[in-house]
Design a protein around this motif. Structure first.
Motif, PDB file in Angstrom:
ATOM      1  N   ASP A 166      -2.677   4.955   3.402  1.00  0.00           N
ATOM      2  CA  ASP A 166      -3.885   4.253   2.967  1.00  0.00           C
ATOM      3  C   ASP A 166      -4.820   3.906   4.117  1.00  0.00           C
ATOM      4  OD1 ASP A 166      -3.039   4.313   0.374  1.00  0.00           O
ATOM      5  OD2 ASP A 166      -2.415   2.218   0.300  1.00  0.00           O
ATOM      6  N   ASN A 167      -4.329   4.010   5.362  1.00  0.00           N
ATOM      7  CA  ASN A 167      -5.090   3.586   6.544  1.00  0.00           C
ATOM      8  C   ASN A 167      -5.486   2.110   6.415  1.00  0.00           C
ATOM      9  OD1 ASN A 167      -4.933   6.306   7.339  1.00  0.00           O
ATOM     10  ND2 ASN A 167      -6.859   6.780   6.278  1.00  0.00           N
ATOM     11  N   THR A 168      -4.482   1.303   6.031  1.00  0.00           N
ATOM     12  CA  THR A 168      -4.728  -0.123   5.825  1.00  0.00           C
ATOM     13  C   THR A 168      -3.559  -0.951   6.351  1.00  0.00           C
ATOM     14  OG1 THR A 168      -3.697  -0.105   3.632  1.00  0.00           O
ATOM     15  CG2 THR A 168      -6.099   0.267   3.737  1.00  0.00           C
ATOM     16  N   ASP A 214      -5.483  -5.767   1.172  1.00  0.00           N
ATOM     17  CA  ASP A 214      -5.499  -4.722   2.186  1.00  0.00           C
ATOM     18  C   ASP A 214      -6.743  -4.815   3.065  1.00  0.00           C
ATOM     19  OD1 ASP A 214      -3.162  -3.855   1.015  1.00  0.00           O
ATOM     20  OD2 ASP A 214      -4.128  -2.269  -0.157  1.00  0.00           O
ATOM     21  N   TYR A 215      -6.542  -4.458   4.362  1.00  0.00           N
ATOM     22  CA  TYR A 215      -7.617  -4.452   5.344  1.00  0.00           C
ATOM     23  C   TYR A 215      -7.612  -3.100   6.049  1.00  0.00           C
ATOM     24  CZ  TYR A 215      -7.570  -9.460   4.496  1.00  0.00           C
ATOM     25  OH  TYR A 215      -7.619 -10.695   3.883  1.00  0.00           O
ATOM     26  N   ALA A 216      -8.777  -2.521   6.218  1.00  0.00           N
ATOM     27  CA  ALA A 216      -8.896  -1.171   6.757  1.00  0.00           C
ATOM     28  C   ALA A 216      -8.547  -1.118   8.239  1.00  0.00           C
ATOM     29  CB  ALA A 216     -10.315  -0.634   6.540  1.00  0.00           C
ATOM     30  N   THR A 217      -7.917  -0.010   8.633  1.00  0.00           N
ATOM     31  CA  THR A 217      -7.646   0.304  10.034  1.00  0.00           C
ATOM     32  C   THR A 217      -8.202   1.698  10.315  1.00  0.00           C
ATOM     33  OG1 THR A 217      -5.501   1.368   9.615  1.00  0.00           O
ATOM     34  CG2 THR A 217      -5.506  -1.024   9.907  1.00  0.00           C
ATOM     35  N   SER A 250      -1.568  -4.253   4.749  1.00  0.00           N
ATOM     36  CA  SER A 250      -1.401  -5.135   3.589  1.00  0.00           C
ATOM     37  C   SER A 250      -0.934  -6.506   4.056  1.00  0.00           C
ATOM     38  CB  SER A 250      -0.370  -4.572   2.608  1.00  0.00           C
ATOM     39  OG  SER A 250      -0.851  -3.427   1.946  1.00  0.00           O
ATOM     40  N   GLY A 310       0.828  -1.189   0.000  1.00  0.00           N
ATOM     41  CA  GLY A 310       0.000   0.000   0.000  1.00  0.00           C
ATOM     42  C   GLY A 310       0.871   1.250   0.000  1.00  0.00           C
TER      43      GLY A 310
END
Length: 549
Positions: free
Chosen positions: A106-108, A125-128, A110, A80
């Motif tokens: 990206d606030n993610t 990618d997963y959101a944070t 990876s 990301g």
């Protein structure tokens, strides 16, 4: 601010008489602005490899290890945007190591699943929450699957959070659950601080409150309200370990403003004592802990960006530390971690050099030892005989690596030869090693014998005189000869017959002058032991008695 205060805390375990010693650093190219580095066997060959996040390139560099402390050129994989922290773990339980990386812009997070050969699949990618900086991996809910926790920095001087992403065991993760964690949390660590068998979190806040928040885990993936403990200014990352050996986890925190390390010893029940500060002389851009010198006591290692060095603080085993000893690295060092890169049982360092676009490898000097050799037995030998000496080595560290022995004899002309019954020589459990060295003078004896043979051959060079005298006297006495010729033969035979006595006398004289002479030559034998980069020598002497005729 985030760049200059790169802080990664990390603990090591090993032993040395004074302090850990490292060889000069070797640098390997990465992408642009490497932020963090993680170690793991990414291709399954039993050799530690490196994964490095490159903040400016939005990539991760993979440097496969050769097992001797060297590394192959990097291969890069996209991540990301603005990758920072990364960890290695088997998220899909296939026996192949994967990567998890925070992406600050990206606030993610990876996740790159590994193929087991050092290559990786495209990132998922997963959101944070806003601006994740650091992450940690553990099984927070006790289901046997690895989960992810991220420290989300948030807006400057504003409350941040911790995101918990529970793993499904197949390499995928559930949606985040966020927990408050003070102002601008940056570093995050895990450990069972209250010894209830459940994983807890320690989160460092580098703005506003300047301290650590402890979130005790409930064992189901949820966490209790944070409890605050003050530290110095601008703590960014720390390390969890039992520094005083009481079985309770402690904390060490690096400070990139006050130029010190705060150590908070743990109490039973998950609370902590007031910090004790140790100056480093430079702002701490990364911190790791463990036993680097092999004395069984945990030490600390920091990276200092301003001085382009790493600092070693030797632990006393009671939670206190000695002043730092520095070793140079590349330009603008940040994240530091360790592994045994050359398989010598001693932990080595790897440092990500942020503006240097490299990683520095510092190999631990590892096994150190003393060496001595006993006096030769017997101390004086005749040419052709042998003597022995016992070579003794004692460990000065806890790194048990065999020692390879070599020997050299001076003066080299007609020198004896030396050899060892066992080579290389291992240490026993008590840290002792011995080898028997045999010194053989057979080569000297052979030279002396050939020299004596030449001398003895001279004794027979004049035996023709009496033989010729007898022959000529016989000719003179012959009745068939003319008188004048008889006279001449008799005179010559008499003269040559006199050679009988002359030859015998000369022979006797020669025999009397060739006497047995004993000469002694003292030889110095130097024994050198080598283990890794450590090399020590000792000497002993042997007197060889030479017989000259």
């Amino acid at each position: 601010m985030l760049r200059t205060c790169l802080v990664s805390c990390f603990v090591l375990l090993l032993a040395a008489p004074l302090h850990a010693q490292f060889q000069p650093h070797t640098d390997y190219a990465t992408g642009s602005y490497p932020f963090s580095v993680a170690v793991g066997d990414l291709n399954g060959d039993g050799k530690p490899d490196l994964a490095v996040t490159n903040t400016a390139d939005n990539t991760v560099s993979i440097l496969l290890g050769n097992g001797d402390g060297t590394f192959q050129p990097q291969v890069v994989y996209p991540t990301g945007t603005r990758p920072t922290s990364l960890v290695v773990g088997d998220f899909n339980r296939d026996g192949k190591l994967d990567l998890a990386i925070t992406n600050g812009s990206d606030n993610t997070v990876s996740v790159l699943l590994g193929n087991g050969d050092g290559t990786f699949q495209p990132h998922v990618d997963y959101a944070t929450q806003l601006n994740p900086q650091w992450l940690a991996v553990a099984d927070f809910n006790g289901d046997g699957f690895l989960d992810i926790a991220t420290a989300n920095y948030g807006p400057n001087y504003q409350p941040g959070s911790v995101s918990i992403l529970l793993g499904n065991g197949d390499g995928t993760f559930q949606g985040q659950v966020a927990y408050p964690a003070g102002i601008n949390p940056f570093g995050i660590m895990t450990g069972d601080f209250n010894r209830d068998g459940k994983i807890d979190l320690a989160v460092l806040n580098n703005n506003g409150s300047f301290g650590i928040y402890i979130l005790l885990g409930n064992g189901d993936g949820t966490f209790q309200s944070p409890v605050f403990y003050p530290t110095g200014q601008n703590p960014r990352i720390g390390v969890v370990a039992d520094f005083n050996g009481d079985g309770i986890l402690d904390l060490a925190v690096g400070d990139c403003i006050d130029n010190n390390i705060a150590v908070l010893l743990g109490n039973d029940g998950g609370t902590f004592q007031n910090p004790v500060f140790y100056p480093t002389g430079d702002y701490v851009s990364s911190l790791v802990g463990g036993d680097f010198d092999g004395d069984g006591k945990l030490d600390l290692v920091t990276s200092a960006a301003a001085s382009n060095s790493v600092s070693f603080l030797k632990g006393n085993g009671d939670g206190t530390f000695q002043p730092n000893v520095d070793s140079p690295v590349g330009n603008d060092p940040g994240w530091v971690t360790f592994a045994d890169f050359n398989h010598d049982n001693a932990p080595d360092l790897v440092v990500a050099n942020y503006s240097g676009n490299t990683v520095s490898i510092l190999l631990n000097k590892g096994t150190d030892f003393s060496i001595s050799a006993s006096a030769a037995t017997p101390g004086t030998v005749s040419a052709g005989q042998s003597a022995t000496s016992t070579v003794t080595m004692n460990l000065l560290t806890a790194f048990h690596n065999p020692v390879t022995l070599a020997c050299a004899v001076q003066p080299a002309q007609s020198a004896p030869t030396c050899s060892f019954g066992q080579n290389p020589v291992p240490f026993d459990d008590s840290g002792n090693a011995t080898a028997i060295m045999t010194i053989d003078t057979g080569a000297v004896d052979a030279l002396l014998r050939s020299s004596s043979s030449r001398h003895e051959s001279l004794r027979y060079q004049f035996l023709w005189l009496p033989i010729a005298g007898f022959a000529l006297l016989g000719v003179g006495a012959s009745s068939g000869r003319a008188p004048r010729k008889k006279l001449a033969a008799c005179v010559l035979g008499f003269l040559l017959f006199g050679g009988l006595f002359g030859g015998l006398i000369f022979q006797a004289a020669c025999t009397r002058t060739i006497t047995v002479v004993h000469q002694s030559q003292t030889y110095t034998i130097t024994v050198t032991g080598t283990s890794g980069s450590s090399q020590h020598s000792t000497t002993m002497t042997l007197v060889v008695q030479q017989v000259v005729q």
